[in-house]
Design an enzyme around this catalytic site. Structure first.
Site, PDB file in Angstrom:
ATOM      1  N   GLU A   1       4.692   1.515 -12.712  1.00  0.00           N
ATOM      2  CA  GLU A   1       3.201   1.120 -11.483  1.00  0.00           C
ATOM      3  C   GLU A   1       4.200   0.429 -10.919  1.00  0.00           C
ATOM      4  O   GLU A   1       5.139  -0.737 -10.717  1.00  0.00           O
ATOM      5  CB  GLU A   1       2.334  -0.304 -11.558  1.00  0.00           C
ATOM      6  CG  GLU A   1       0.890  -0.206 -11.080  1.00  0.00           C
ATOM      7  CD  GLU A   1       1.413  -0.652 -10.615  1.00  0.00           C
ATOM      8  OE1 GLU A   1       1.914  -0.768  -9.232  1.00  0.00           O
ATOM      9  OE2 GLU A   1       0.866  -2.309  -9.956  1.00  0.00           O
TER      10      GLU A   1
ATOM     11  N   CYS B   1       2.428  -4.097  -3.587  1.00  0.00           N
ATOM     12  CA  CYS B   1       2.815  -2.680  -4.151  1.00  0.00           C
ATOM     13  C   CYS B   1       1.734  -1.190  -3.557  1.00  0.00           C
ATOM     14  O   CYS B   1       1.610  -1.047  -3.170  1.00  0.00           O
ATOM     15  CB  CYS B   1       2.641  -2.547  -5.773  1.00  0.00           C
ATOM     16  SG  CYS B   1       1.438  -3.012  -6.681  1.00  0.00           S
TER      17      CYS B   1
ATOM     18  N   GLU C   1       8.661   1.652   1.920  1.00  0.00           N
ATOM     19  CA  GLU C   1       7.954   0.201   1.310  1.00  0.00           C
ATOM     20  C   GLU C   1       8.686  -0.776   2.303  1.00  0.00           C
ATOM     21  O   GLU C   1       9.860  -1.209   1.548  1.00  0.00           O
ATOM     22  CB  GLU C   1       8.000   0.463   0.143  1.00  0.00           C
ATOM     23  CG  GLU C   1       6.612  -0.677  -0.635  1.00  0.00           C
ATOM     24  CD  GLU C   1       6.252  -0.801  -2.095  1.00  0.00           C
ATOM     25  OE1 GLU C   1       7.623  -0.912  -2.757  1.00  0.00           O
ATOM     26  OE2 GLU C   1       5.142  -0.756  -2.750  1.00  0.00           O
TER      27      GLU C   1
END
Lengths: 287, 544
Positions: B257, B291, B388
């Site tokens: 993940e 995330c 990110e």
């Protein structure tokens, strides 16, 4: 006086067309005893990349088709395979050196397996998805969707048609498009299958078939950034760990090689292996 | 005096009964680690909370051996119903000690007590409660009758939701019958150790769960351990890649993940009040260190100005400060390293021509702080639209047609989350269909539930956590019988300790890098799109 036969030129199948390898290379396909049968195209890196472009271009149409539609298109292939049964049996008996009975059994099993998978097209999402009882005023549902472009190393041993079908059908059922490296030694049934595909309702680019050396082509596909998944079903004899390492660079989904009589046995997991679960939440509000 | 001025209302830390030093939790006991201990600090004050043991390779060996023993002798022989009872006990103990856990989490992580109290810890209890009930119903998990557990699970978790990520990992693993070695993140080891105390109170059999502290090299040693059957990792995409490489050729089942760059799409017919709240929670929840954060706001052009103005107004009312204050909306950034990354990427955003805006706020002098920030005039090629950031930084882009919105949303190697705001149901469903992301929130954002599968498409990883799908990540179908053969396994209990896969693989040349070369694995959830950083991080032994 017997008629002089017209031998077939065996070519690649990319984007619904039948090109020769851009490299101009071919290799000999022989009988078990070593007698010449045909020249098969020896696909290059460029051919593999062209095939990925074709597969990507075909993805939105194929994955966007309804399951019912995909199921019918795939079933139609089984119909056409049935009509060409004799041709496949001949090619398999000639190149794999098996008895006619064994070749017949293989072709029949391949066709039946194709039908089994075709029937899943409008069902797998129902079985693999779920409605989720979340603790709040939300509609919440999970559905599987195709992963995208899947590169496949088809089984390399005898049983070439059955192996090919076992590798390709499950990826297609979910709506993926595929680039398949056929059996190097026994490529004829894959090429003949491409002729079936071309006259079926499968859009060009959904299935792309390369013949040649898997050891040469597979690394390019494993490292290709526009390939989403790698099915190593028939890669047991290759340096497949290296392929898996190359695939990690873009976090491709990788299905490992299978060996033995059960390799590629039909099962739902082979379909769901190349799907992604999408979960959608929606607020439930008052009117 | 504005309405934002208020009397401090800090949650008391007197509920905590912390020790000054914590060991590793191996085989049911706290033991000394063989690595060099480190201090865990509060990111809000930089004050030391406790000294934490570090697990080295020897400790990892001990923990994996304990988990293997527990698997063979205890856990795999227990009935599903009894495994479930332990998990129910854990869920209840978490609820009983929820206030304490919330305070400890806010202290160690820097996130507001409002979030730990109302989101993190309640979800932890919910996760254990949900999977507890699955333990004796595995036949319905979607793998056919009598699915098998995998064995020993190696789990490495990030610092952004320390206790919640622990629950996401441990609950399904135990329900499915596996035993666990979990490594917490280096900057947030505290609540995992409090959780270990809960395990003792629950009288969970020794070795079923082992908890290690340490940095990236400890994580690398754990996931590369030869006696591990399952690897589950939440963290950065670059570390995820390294793990995918290192488990290649092994039979370890892998769940990753990883990072994301979630698009939050606002159409001109969106319910605007709700959308503003959703955008705010989408990117400023947990200081944006999420995330699945909605870090790219895609606004339909004709409502862009209105949305941005209202966002700025709303942002000006967020209270930034003491995580333990019950009024705080935005807490501290988790670490100095993370603050540096957020600062750098934001500076790049400015340099590349985007317009930067933050409300005026007085940031504390000590600790790691970053004012909530909005960038407008962002184009798809900007770093702040691609990388990110993992911080409270929102990049605003525009679109004209739904097709353009979909194209822009999907224009990323990531595929974890997305949001859609529109009052038109048919449009919501059509757009949801075409977004390549694992979790889509329509007219809401950042909702989590143990029954709801969560996980990414593309380079956001694979496998799902939550729901029936999350359970399947810790199970394998019953071994298939050869035709006419006697069944190999009569039941799970008789299965050999090291379960053979359903398809025995050929003896592989395992491409496991030696420990020295092994990638550093720490569950920092930040990520870099440049894979070249892998080499550096491996050398440094830490990805931060």
């Amino acid at each position: 006086m017997s008629r002089l036969a017209i031998p077939k030129t065996y070519k690649l199948y990319i984007g619904g067309k039948f090109p020769r390898s851009e490299s101009g290379r071919v290799y000999e396909v022989t009988t078990k005893e070593g007698a010449f049968v045909a020249n098969a195209a020896k696909a290059s890196r460029k051919d593999a990349r062209d095939a990925v472009v074709a597969a990507r271009a075909a993805l939105s149409g194929w994955s966007g088709a309804t399951g019912y539609n995909r199921g019918q298109v795939l079933y139609r292939i089984a119909e056409l395979l049935e009509g060409r049964r004799a041709q496949f049996i001949d090619e398999i008996a000639t190149t794999e050196g098996v008895t006619r009975t064994a070749a017949e059994a293989q072709v029949d099993e391949a066709i039946d397996r194709w039908v089994w998978y075709a029937g899943w097209a409008d069902k797998y999402a129902q079985v693999a998805g779920s409605g989720n009882p979340v603790a709040g005023p939300y509609f919440n549902i999970s559905v599987p969707e195709p992963t995208g472009v899947v590169a496949v190393v088809a089984p390399q041993a005898e049983g070439s048609l059955l192996g090919f079908v076992s590798a390709v059908a499950p990826a297609l059922v979910a709506g993926n498009t595929v680039v398949v490296i056929a059996s190097e030694r026994y490529p004829l049934s894959a090429v003949s299958l491409s002729e079936v595909l071309a006259t079926s309702d499968v859009p060009g680019g959904v299935i792309n078939i390369l013949t040649g050396s898997p050891a040469e082509i597979a690394p390019w596909l494993a490292s290709h950034a526009d390939v989403n998944a790698l099915d190593l079903l028939g890669a047991g004899e290759l340096d497949w760990v290296d392929l898996q390492i190359a695939a990690a660079e873009t976090l491709k989904r990788v299905s490992p090689p299978e060996n033995g009589p059960d390799a590629g046995a039909p099962r739902l997991e082979r379909i769901t292996a190349f799907t992604e679960t999408k979960t959608v939440w929606h607020t439930k509000g008052l009117l | 005096m504005s309405f934002l001025d208020y009397a401090p209302a800090p949650e008391s830390t007197s509920i905590l009964n912390l020790r000054s030093e914590y060991g590793l939790f191996i085989d049911g006991d706290f033991v000394d680690g063989h690595g060099t201990p480190f201090d865990t600090i509060s990111p809000a004050t930089e004050k030391t909370i406790a000294r934490i043991a570090t697990a080295d390779a020897h400790d990892v060996d001990l923990a994996v051996a304990a988990a293997r023993r527990a698997y063979d002798r205890t856990w795999s022989r227990l009935s599903g119903a009894d495994r479930g009872k332990y998990l129910f006990r854990i869920a209840r103990l978490v609820q009983e000690r929820s206030r304490e856990l919330a305070v400890a989490e806010s202290l160690d992580n820097g996130k507001p007590i409002k979030e730990t109290r109302d989101v993190d810890v309640p979800l932890v209890a919910a996760w254990f409660f949900y999977y507890a009930g699955w333990a004796d119903k595995l036949d319905h998990a979607g793998l056919g009758a009598n699915p098998r557990s995998l064995g020993v699970a190696a789990q490495v978790i990030p610092w952004n939701f320390p206790l919640l990520m622990l629950a996401w990992k441990i609950a399904p693993a135990l329900a499915a019958g596996n035993t666990v070695v979990l490594k917490s993140a280096e900057s947030t080891p505290l609540t995992a150790l409090l959780f270990a105390e809960i395990l003792q109170q629950a009288e969970l059999p020794d070795g079923v769960v082992n908890i290690l502290s340490g940095a990236g090299d400890t994580g690398a040693t754990l996931v590369n351990h030869a006696d591990v059957d399952k690897v589950a990792f939440t963290g950065s995409t670059s570390v995820g890649r390294a793990i995918a490489r290192s488990v290649a050729g092994t039979q370890k089942k892998l769940t990753l993940e990883l990072g994301g760059k979630g698009a939050n799409i606002v159409f001109d017919d969106a319910p605007i009040d709700q959308a503003i709240e959703g955008i705010i929670s989408g990117i400023y929840f947990n200081q944006g260190q999420v995330c699945c954060a909605g870090s790219r706001l895609l606004v339909q052009e004709n409502v862009h100005d209105e949305v941005v103005d209202r966002l700025k107004a709303r942002l000006s009312t967020l209270r930034v400060g003491d995580p333990l204050d019950k009024n705080t909306d935005v807490g501290a950034i988790n670490s100095a390293a993370q603050l540096k990354r957020i600062t750098e990427l934001s500076d790049i955003g400015e340099q590349e021509g985007a317009e930067r805006w933050s409300p005026e706020c007085n940031l504390p002098e000590k600790g790691f702080w970053f004012a909530p920030t909005i960038f407008t005039n962002v184009s798809t090629s900007h770093r702040i639209a691609r990388d990110e950031i993992f911080g409270p930084v929102l990049s605003v882009l525009t679109f004209r047609t739904p097709a353009e919105a979909i194209t822009k949303a999907n224009n990323t190697p990531y595929g974890l989350s997305a949001g859609i705001w529109s009052d038109k149901g048919s449009r919501v469903l059509a757009v949801a269909d075409r977004l390549r992301a694992g979790v889509i929130w329509a007219n809401t954002f950042n909702r989590f539930d143990p029954s709801s599968p969560f996980g990414g498409y593309k380079e956001s990883g694979f496998g799902r956590e939550g729901g029936r799908h999350g359970l399947a990540a810790y199970l394998a179908p019953a071994a298939r019988q050869a035709p006419g053969a006697v069944p190999v396994y009569e039941s799970v209990i008789d299965a050999p300790a090291a379960p053979a896969g359903p398809e025995p693989l050929p003896p592989a040349e395992p491409a496991i890098p030696s420990l020295a070369e092994a990638p550093a694995i720490d569950a920092t959830a930040t990520s870099s799109s440049a894979s070249a950083t892998d080499a550096t991080t491996a050398a440094e032994g830490n990805v931060r």
